[in-house]
Design an enzyme around this catalytic site. Structure first.
Site, PDB file in Angstrom:
ATOM      1  N   HIS A 157      -2.650   1.322   7.641  1.00  0.00           N
ATOM      2  CA  HIS A 157      -2.741   1.429   5.756  1.00  0.00           C
ATOM      3  C   HIS A 157      -1.986   3.014   5.528  1.00  0.00           C
ATOM      4  CE1 HIS A 157      -4.105  -0.079   2.709  1.00  0.00           C
ATOM      5  NE2 HIS A 157      -5.210   0.432   2.675  1.00  0.00           N
TER       6      HIS A 157
ATOM      7  N   ASN B 265      -8.175   4.113  -2.376  1.00  0.00           N
ATOM      8  CA  ASN B 265      -7.422   2.671  -1.351  1.00  0.00           C
ATOM      9  C   ASN B 265      -6.596   1.976  -3.296  1.00  0.00           C
ATOM     10  OD1 ASN B 265      -6.610   0.898   0.417  1.00  0.00           O
ATOM     11  ND2 ASN B 265      -9.057   0.719   1.126  1.00  0.00           N
TER      12      ASN B 265
ATOM     13  N   CYS C 135       0.669  -1.095  -0.121  1.00  0.00           N
ATOM     14  CA  CYS C 135      -0.365  -0.040   0.242  1.00  0.00           C
ATOM     15  C   CYS C 135       0.746   1.545   0.216  1.00  0.00           C
ATOM     16  CB  CYS C 135      -0.800   0.066   0.982  1.00  0.00           C
ATOM     17  SG  CYS C 135      -0.024   0.539   2.934  1.00  0.00           S
TER      18      CYS C 135
END
Lengths: 247, 104
Positions: free
Chosen positions: A164, A200, A26
């Site tokens: 994240h 995302n 990520c």
């Protein structure tokens, strides 16, 4: 600070949603998205950069085990830029490979990278005037998230436990059709909910076509903990009109 | 005896039916019946958790079935979170806007 800003509405600024699959990358995808969008805003040229290069050439050599956006920026600086996604594509597996940074031509590069001050007002201002930035949040609530604005508390989403990294691409206030009736001690009042729009890296079948929204103004899920961005300078010879964030 | 009386409308789906739809939607298969039962149990817990989140959330968020509904919270964290966060993060705290970097 404008009332709303959505870089997705500016043609070519935001690249398609990625799917990190079984690799914990990520951080590399968020950093790559930041560089792509800034490159487009400053140079008026659409690019998709290789985040596989960020994984393979990371100084720790284990990019699929997790990392940080500042590691990605260090790699970009160390290798004087990034190859294109087309030349150096994502391998979609859980391991890294030999660094091939020197094999391909660079399509985008950065001058520096910075951490922004942690206030949400300043983040909004920077986002609206300069472009998308990376943030690192607590992803706990995202496992069961489908759509809408997440308005968490420090108990339901600890702002200190961030794990994240994603790309902040805009902000706004919820429209009336999704407003809820808020019960105050005095009366029933209708309120609009300020939110952030985040990109995302779990594919388009997750969330709002790959995006999600978090409440703005309450440090929801630790969004203000690590606001980072690359710095991409405008070419000297190109004096184009300033690109602003579409409302 | 009226038609309306004979038609109670669509019945709620049973857990196993919802799980089957989840498996179809996200292309999930399990290696043996024990694994299936284990994932079904996790799925049920996640649905309950989603319902709790729905009630607790102050915004407009909707929680429910997602591609990660057959994973425990720990598995989800291990697969998608980055564990280096806690240790590394301390090194850059307090450096906002200073232009200085921690040595470590």
């Amino acid at each position: 600070v404008p009332r709303s800003c959505d870089w997705r509405k500016a043609a070519g600024v935001i690249s398609p949603i990625k799917d990190q699959k079984s690799c914990k990358c990520c951080w590399a995808i968020a950093a790559a998205g930041n560089i792509e969008s800034l490159w487009n805003i400053k140079h008026r040229q659409s690019v998709e950069v290789s985040f596989q290069e960020l994984l393979d050439c990371d100084r720790c050599g284990d990019g699929c085990s997790g990392g940080f956006v500042w590691d990605a920026y260090m790699t970009v600086l160390n290798y004087s830029g990034l190859a294109s996604e087309k030349d150096y594509p994502y391998q979609e597996n859980s391991r890294t490979h030999k660094c091939q940074a020197k094999k391909y031509q660079k399509v985008a590069w950065i001058e520096d990278f910075i951490m922004l001050p942690r206030g949400e007002l300043g983040m909004a201002q920077y986002l609206a005037t300069e472009g998308p930035i990376t943030v690192t949040i607590n992803m706990k609530l995202l496992q069961n998230y489908q759509r809408g604005v997440i308005e968490a508390t420090p108990i339901t989403c600890d702002p200190q436990q961030v794990d994240h990294s994603v790309l902040l691409v805009g902000f706004g206030k919820s429209k009336s059709k999704e407003e809820k009736w808020a019960v105050s001690s005095q009366s029933h009042t209708r309120r609009s909910i300020p939110y952030w729009i985040l990109k995302n890296s779990w594919g388009v079948n997750w969330g709002e076509e790959g995006y999600f929204r978090l409440h703005r103004g309450s440090n929801a899920c630790g969004i203000t903990k690590y606001p980072y961005t690359a710095q991409v300078t405008k070419p000297v010879k190109k004096q184009q009109q300033r690109v602003t964030c579409p409302p | 005896g009226s038609l309306r009386g004979q038609d109670p409308g669509p019945r709620p789906l049973k857990l196993k039916e919802v799980f089957t739809l989840f498996q179809i939607q996200y292309n999930r298969s399990y290696s043996n019946p024990a694994e299936y039962a284990h994932r079904l149990d996790i799925f049920a817990r996640n649905l309950a958790q989603a319902q709790r989140l729905q009630e607790e959330d102050l915004g407009t968020a909707e929680f429910g079935v997602t591609p990660f509904s057959d994973l425990t919270e720990e598995e989800f964290g291990q697969l998608y979170g980055h564990p280096r966060a806690a240790g590394r993060a301390l090194n850059v705290d307090g450096k906002v806007g200073s232009g200085e970097w921690a040595q470590s």
